[in-house]
Design a protein around this motif. Structure first.
Motif: not given
Length: 971
Positions: A212-220, A243-244
């Motif tokens: 069960r793979i939960t994708l999170g946001a990318l880091g800086v 900033l992005l």
């Protein structure tokens, strides 16, 4: 970095597709799971997080490239057509079915693959039961995938999947000997409440890969790497990346769109407020995506923008010709416009030449910019284009013509979609389509009357609830143009549905008003049978009996044979539920009919098996339920098979077959979409917890079942959990709470006169009354119980009556007579058999003997009871008997407190049970069926027995067992 507006195309940096960034660990986990087929991999994350990209990377890896994979995508339609994603995947990934060795079962697929009817087997007989039809369809589709040698099935956006698709995925995942690995992506926030998809993560297959793979946001840092990959490896400053990251929260889709707009404008996008994530159902797109998509689309020419608008309206991959037709562009130069639209990066072309938006959010953003007038016109053109197909997609046509405002064609295709869903066994989808039609004010009343008859009363889960349909039918009744018989038909459906939501009195009143005006005898008989079911707390059993008798009088040759058989099953079930002996002769006559259809025979076996268990005719119950399970497996009826298995679990609870009971009950309790199965399995689990586990956990489950029974108006459902909870309170000396728990359930039994129902609640109620010094009430209750049973000879009720009488005598202090009374009760429970109740009665017998001074006879009896309770697993009860023994100077075997029991080189009771059956000549599958265990468990127990005897074959084990004096078991 300070970006100035570009003055020429050559001043803009080249823009690449983003590199696969920040998901290496997730990809390794995905591939690792697939390396152990059949695998189940769930990829979850919010919109734009990169689920599709991860799956594309997986499909391109050498480990997967050599395996046959099909990719399906669930469209964002409210009423998706039955199994549409899987069907589309097969159609796009397969050129034909020639050469496949398909069984006759594959004829069921004809409604789904009309273009292949020349190679598919003939259609089998129509099944009127929704569960049977749906399960047969799933088996056929699974067989087709097997024949196509599919090894990996990818289904994206499962949060939009129709109920039948979700059921099919569960079927594939839990099918024995499956070889298909599943990779499913979805947005957890958009999954329907109580989605059965959770079962895939809560019950991973033991012999396959699972992730069960939960994708999170990318880091800086990952944001910087992704942006750099799009800008040809150009260095990205930390400030630019930060900033992005800040304005996109590291959402890959938002990052990608922002970079594309940066490139187009050669400037930084102005910074908005913090990112706000909303579900797509709110018809809102995150600000960043909306602005980025709107500005990028605005840079295209007007014809390319029409291509974008057409793709947004269609909402699915389509051929170029369809896209051009919906865009209302001339065919000649349209290729140029399509190329321009593709170059903008919002659309993509798949391997089959179909074009669609790369991201749903981008499509939504474009759709929201289309004016209402043009949107309606585009939906109409979409409907016209799709209706010209050889096999029109009726669910999508219903969607497009409804958005176009074309009521006539919308209703035409919506009804066709409902009919197709019913034919495929997908009753939930059918309810959605039919409910929308019935709720439309412009639809004529006569049309609505016809549609009402198609509503499957017992299929209300998903996004259309039963309460909504009830409100809609009430509104239909207000239509003054309905004829008398039409109004009666609508009213009968409304009454049955009201009773389903627990509004028994109101529903019964509607049915009674409808019956005199129903034009067909069969409709009147069906309404009477519904009124004959033992519901309503204050409706006497005699009233139900009159309705059942009335239905029986209507059943002559004018009623079709299939309807007569269905009604007879219902009449027998209703009679037996109320303790009427005549129900057995009706049921026997029914099953003896050689012309009875398979569907009604299976339901009859289940219902008669359940009734036999309630009556305490356990041997008959096991025979009927075993036949029902075999029937369900033979005819592909998943729901009936699950119900029979759950009833068998309940029977095993009564009979003391507790090994593996918790696991079997928990597995069935995961079927939340089947309330009857779910509630009964939760109840059995709670009963086991109350005796062998945690009292707190048991209480929570027992109260859940009681509350659900009250909410659904199932009057007999709360009786057993209330009795179990009251028994716990009596053990804690909390008499007042025990009285409170048993008061209303006992009052319902007395008011209705359904004294068969008293078998669980009456003994506990009498015990509580005696403990509260309310002997006259207790005596009155026992007398009412005996009188109420009348000629009902149900062994379980008679054993309960014996226990009630023993409680009375013991409470009066007549211990000699009480010991004899408890001995009679114990013998009655043993005859069922119901060993736990029998042992409790033996304990009370022994305690009364001690109180009467019969120590020499009582102590050996209690010692045997103690050991039997230990063996059964009833630790708390065994501990209580042990305390009694020690108080009188006798020793007691230590009570097992958990963990694995150690038997040394001796056979455990379960191993001995299996070994004796083997000595009797039974095979492993036969032993498994007899004991309701899996063949794997039986084989493990026999292997353990062989190890303990130091032999390597079953023949040698048989010799050793015989030499040890162990005899074959009788069965």
């Amino acid at each position: 970095m300070n970006h100035q507006p570009a003055t020429a195309e050559r001043d803009l940096p080249s823009l690449n597709s983003p590199r696969f960034v920040g998901r290496d660990d997730e990809l390794r986990e995905l591939l690792g799971a697939l390396a152990h087929p059949p695998a189940v991999v769930l990829v979850e994350g919010e919109a734009g997080i990169g689920k599709s990209r991860l799956i594309r990377e997986m499909l391109d890896r050498p480990e997967v490239l050599g395996r046959r994979a099909l990719t399906a995508a669930c469209p964002p339609f409210l009423n998706a057509l039955t199994l549409a994603p899987v069907v589309d995947a097969v159609q796009q990934g397969v050129t034909g079915l020639e050469g496949l060795e398909l069984s006759p079962l594959a004829g069921t697929l004809r409604p789904l693959f009309p273009e292949w009817t020349t190679v598919l087997p003939p259609a089998p007989e129509v099944l009127t039961d929704a569960g049977a039809a749906r399960h047969r369809l799933m088996r056929a589709l699974a067989e087709l995938l097997d024949q196509l040698r599919v090894e990996v099935l990818v289904v994206e956006d499962v949060h939009w999947a129709d109920d039948a698709t979700v059921d099919f995925l569960l079927f594939i995942a839990f099918r024995p000997a499956t070889r298909i690995s599943l990779v499913l992506s979805y947005r957890p926030e958009d999954l329907p409440v109580g989605s059965p998809l959770a079962r895939l993560s809560s019950r991973p297959a033991a012999d396959g890969g699972h992730a069960r793979i939960t994708l999170g946001a990318l880091g800086v840092a990952e944001t910087s790497e992704l942006v750099s990959s799009m800008l040809g490896g150009e260095h990205v400053s930390a400030g630019f990346a930060a900033l992005l990251y800040e304005r996109t929260d590291g959402l890959p889709l938002a990052l990608e769109e922002s970079v594309r707009l940066l490139r187009d404008r050669a400037d930084l996008i102005r910074q908005h407020d913090a990112w706000i994530r909303r579900p797509l159902d709110d018809i809102a797109v995150p600000v960043t995506i909306r602005d980025a998509v709107t500005e990028r689309a605005g840079r295209l020419g007007p014809h390319a923008q029409r291509i974008l608008a057409a793709a947004a309206v269609l909402g699915e991959p389509v051929a170029e010709a369809t896209l051009v037709e919906v865009a209302a562009l001339p065919a000649g130069p349209a290729v140029t416009y399509i190329d321009e639209a593709l170059s903008g990066g919002l659309l993509f072309e798949d391997g089959n030449g179909r074009i669609a938006f790369r991201h749903v959010l981008a499509a939504r953003a474009v759709y929201d910019t289309i004016s209402g007038r043009e949107r309606r016109a585009a939906h109409r053109r979409a409907g016209e284009a799709l209706s010209a197909r050889r096999q029109p997609p009726v669910a999508r046509l219903a969607h497009h013509f409804r958005q176009a405002g074309d009521t006539a064609r919308w209703s035409q295709y919506a009804e066709q979609a409902a009919d197709l869903a019913l034919a495929s066994g997908d009753h939930h989808a059918a309810v959605s389509f039919l409910h929308e039609l019935l709720a439309d004010e412009e639809l004529p009343g006569t049309v609505k009357t016809r549609l009402v008859q198609k509503l499957p009363i017992y299929a209300f889960t998903g996004h259309v609830g039963l309460a909504q349909v009830v409100r809609t039918l009430s509104a239909v009744l207000d239509n003054e143009t309905l004829a008398v018989h039409e109004r009666a038909e609508v009213r009968a459906q409304l009454g049955a549905m009201l009773m389903q939501v627990g509004e028994y009195g109101e529903g019964a009143a509607e049915l009674e008003r409808a019956i005199p005006d129903l034009a067909r005898r069969v409709d009147a008989a069906k309404a009477m049978v519904v009124l004959g079911r033992a519901g309503g707390a204050d409706v006497p059993a005699a009233t139900h009996r009159r309705w059942l008798d009335g239905a029986a009088r209507l059943m002559d040759g004018a009623i079709p044979a299939e309807d007569r058989a269905s009604l007879q099953v219902d009449i027998a079930t209703g009679l037996l539920a109320m303790g009427e002996r005549s129900g057995w002769s009706v049921g026997a006559q029914l099953l003896d009919d050689p012309g009875m259809s398979h569907v009604h025979r299976g339901r009859g076996l289940l219902n008669l098996g359940d009734a036999a268990m309630s009556w305490g005719r356990h041997a008959e119950a096991r025979e009927r339920l075993t036949s029902a399970i075999e029937w369900a497996e033979q005819h592909g009826h998943q729901r009936l098979g699950d119900m029979a298995r759950e009833t068998m679990v309940h029977l095993d609870w009564y009979e003391g077959r507790w090994t593996g009971l918790v696991e079997r009950s928990a597995a069935l309790a995961s079927l939340e979409e089947e309330p009857v199965i779910w509630l009964d399995s939760v109840l059995v689990g709670a009963l086991f917890e109350a005796v062998c586990g945690s009292g707190a956990a048991a209480e929570e489950k027992l109260r859940t079942v009681m509350a659900e029974g009250d909410r659904r108006g199932i009057e007999d459902l709360p009786l057993e959990p209330a009795a179990a909870l009251a028994r716990m309170r009596l053990g804690e000396k909390r008499t007042g709470e025990a009285l409170e728990l048993t008061e209303r359930p006992m009052a319902v039994v007395a008011a209705k006169g359904t004294w068969l129902w008293a078998r669980e609640i009456a003994p506990v109620r009498v015990e509580a009354l005696m403990a509260a010094d309310r002997e006259s009430e207790a005596t009155g209750l026992v007398d009412a119980f005996a009188d109420g049973l009348g000629n009902c000879d149900a062994p379980s009720a008679l054993a309960a009556l014996d226990s009630c009488r023993a409680v009375l005598i013991e409470g009066r202090g007549e211990f000699g007579r009480a010991a004899a009374a408890w001995e009679r009760a114990a013998a009655a429970w043993e005859a069922l058999p119901q060993p736990y109740e029998a042992l409790l009665a033996r304990h009370r017998q022994g305690a009364c003997m001690l109180a009467h001074g019969e120590h020499a006879a009582a102590l050996p009896l209690l010692s045997g009871v103690h050991d039997s309770l230990v063996e059964l697993g009833a630790q708390r009860d065994a501990a209580a008997v042990g305390r009694t023994l020690r108080a009188h100077g006798a020793s007691a075997r230590p009570v097992w407190r958990g963990g694995r029991r150690g038997y040394g080189d001796q056979l455990s009771p379960r191993e001995l049970e299996v070994a004796r059956l083997m000595l009797g000549g039974l095979t492993t599958p036969e032993i498994a069926q007899l004991l309701s265990r899996s063949p794997k468990t039986v084989a493990a127990q026999l292997n353990s027995a062989m190890r303990k005897y130091g032999v390597s074959s079953r023949t040698a084990l048989a010799v050793g067992l015989t030499q040890a004096g162990i005899t074959p078991a009788e069965y």
